[in-house]
Design an enzyme around this catalytic site. Structure first.
Site, PDB file in Angstrom:
ATOM      1  N   ARG A  17       0.800  -1.227   0.000  1.00  0.00           N
ATOM      2  CA  ARG A  17       0.000   0.000   0.000  1.00  0.00           C
ATOM      3  C   ARG A  17       0.835   1.281   0.000  1.00  0.00           C
ATOM      4  O   ARG A  17       0.330   2.357  -0.250  1.00  0.00           O
ATOM      5  CB  ARG A  17      -0.955  -0.003   1.209  1.00  0.00           C
ATOM      6  N   ARG A 425      38.085  46.234 -10.721  1.00  0.00           N
ATOM      7  CA  ARG A 425      36.968  46.542 -11.608  1.00  0.00           C
ATOM      8  C   ARG A 425      37.420  47.686 -12.515  1.00  0.00           C
ATOM      9  O   ARG A 425      38.332  48.434 -12.147  1.00  0.00           O
ATOM     10  CB  ARG A 425      35.730  46.951 -10.799  1.00  0.00           C
TER      11      ARG A 425
END
Ligand code: UD1
Ligand code: MG
Length: 437
Positions: A17, A425
């Site tokens: 089940r 950067r």
């Protein structure tokens, strides 16, 4: 060690089940397998030997059981009934202990108190067996216990019961203690001459009587006898477990603002004066020390979190993370295999993986430890008092020294020494009058 006890765990059922590839008893409640709950109980009543019966095709289960060194795993090739399961166990052991305690692998909540009671009741009586019964709200499907005073006269399976017996609410949990001096003579007499064509263990009650022996019983709380046969019952059991654990935490001084929405694992440890906001999920192995607040929608797994931290909302803490005292981890921050030392902060939008963040360091919004180069993982080590500007990509392996500063928007590929300012950067250029607007 209880020299006198053998625990026999029946776990060879097909679990049809559940509709699952996984053996039924490997399904989990609070992230712990059903079988582990039962083994835990057997150990708590100090069983000298534990025999677990499993189905032939349950490799996942037998592999799982190898982690225990006191378990004798036996394959029950044909599942011919609960008595047959016990007989199969008897072939694997001489049962030199005094008592066999039969447990079901799919009945995880049976209490240690109940097990100690059933063992004590059997030991201190002349009876050959002692069953654990319960008063069922709905007895459908269970074996009914026919008792007179302290004596159990008969257990009749639902399918075999007459009208009168069907009205009986006292049902058999399946858990039973049997004196080993009688076990063979009782089981030898069990037949499969019944509706299901199975060898019923429950038949030993009448067999004992025929042999001039008796059976006794105790009554347990129905919740303890809850068996898991379907996903629905698994969910019911999960709910019961969660409710109990939440109550235990609150009784120990943890605030759960909305208890129903907090999900805990079997091994979640939360200290006094921790406040948990609504909708928090704890996966396995989490320890939280006092004074910490865990805010809504956080998902925390395999982590130690220190005192007075401020975690979430929307924090994700992944395995092997160690968070020191007074750390702040804010929204949309993911931490994995990382140590954050005390007073450090990652307040918004960051990924810190395979990293160590020093005392009092501040991780700006959008910081990412680039810990994976496509082949292997690298470590990022940040010293004390460092300041990592927003939107920095820290390409591991990388060391950033104490009190260093990383300029916002940097891609850092080389180590930065202490007190240095690193900026990586393009330099900004302002061109006067060139704006399009
Ligand atoms: C059994 C009891 C019933 C009780 C009920 C409680 C018998 C005959 N009946 O019925 O009185 O009220 O449990 O839930 O004992 N198993 C094996 N090998 C087997 C057969 C079963 O390992 O050959 C295991 C199953 O996986 C399960 C447990 O034993 O965990 C019980 O078997 P199950 O078939 O579910 O028994 P019930 O019919 O529910
Ligand atoms: Mg059953």
């Amino acid at each position: 060690m209880n020299k006198s006890l053998t625990a026999i765990i029946l776990a060879a059922g097909q679990g049809t089940r559940m509709k699952s590839q996984l053996p039924k008893v490997m399904h989990k409640i609070a992230q712990k397998s059903l079988i582990d709950f039962v083994i835990n109980q057997a150990n708590k009543v100090h069983a000298r030997e534990i025999i677990t019966l499993i189905a032939p095709d349950a490799d996942i289960l037998s592999d799982h059981l190898t982690q225990y060194n006191n378990i004798n795993t036996i394959i029950q090739n044909e599942r011919l009934g609960t008595a047959h399961a016990v007989q199969t166990a008897m072939k694997a052991s001489d049962l030199s202990t005094d008592i066999s305690l039969i447990l079901y692998g799919d009945t995880p909540f049976i209490g240690v108190g109940t097990l100690n009671n059933v063992i004590a009741r059997l030991k201190n009586s002349d009876a050959a067996t002692c069953f654990v019964g319960f008063n069922a709200a709905d007895p459908t499907g269970y074996g009914r216990m026919i008792v007179k005073g302290d004596i159990l006269n008969k257990i009749v399976e639902h399918k075999e019961a007459n009208e009168l017996e069907l009205q009986q609410k006292l049902c058999n949990s399946g858990i039973v203690a049997i004196k080993n001096q009688y076990i063979k003579q009782l089981l030898d007499k069990v037949s499969n001459n019944n509706q299901k064509g199975e060898f019923y263990l429950t038949d030993i009650v009448e067999i004992a009587q025929n042999q001039g022996l008796s059976s006794s019983y105790i009554i347990a709380d129905e919740q303890e006898t809850l068996g898991i046969n379907s996903r629905e019952q698994l969910a019911v059991a999960e709910k019961i477990w969660q409710q109990n654990k939440r109550r235990e935490l609150m009784n120990n001084g943890v605030t759960l603002i909305d208890p129903e929405s907090v999900y805990l694992s079997f091994d979640t440890n939360i200290a006094q004066d921790v406040i948990i906001y609504p909708n928090v999920f704890f996966k396995g192995n989490v320890n939280i020390e006092s004074g910490t607040e865990i805010k809504s929608f956080s998902y925390i797994e395999d982590a130690i979190i220190g005192k007075n931290c401020d975690i979430g909302p929307f924090a994700r803490i992944r395995p092997n993370s160690k968070i020191g005292d007074k750390v702040k981890i804010g929204n949309f921050v993911e931490i994995k295999n990382t140590i954050m030392h005390e007073d450090s902060k990652a307040s918004h939008l960051a990924y810190l993986g395979d990293a160590e963040i020093g005392i009092g360091s501040n991780i700006g919004a959008g910081t990412i430890t680039c810990n994976f180069d496509g082949k292997k993982k690298g470590k990022t080590i940040i010293g004390n008092g460092a300041f990592i500007g927003s939107n920095s990509a820290l390409v591991a392996p990388l060391n950033i020294g104490d009190n260093a500063t990383i300029g916002a928007g940097s891609v850092i590929t080389q180590d930065v020494e202490e007190k240095a300012l690193a900026i990586a950067r393009p330099v900004q250029k302002n061109i006067p009058g060139k704006s399009k607007v």
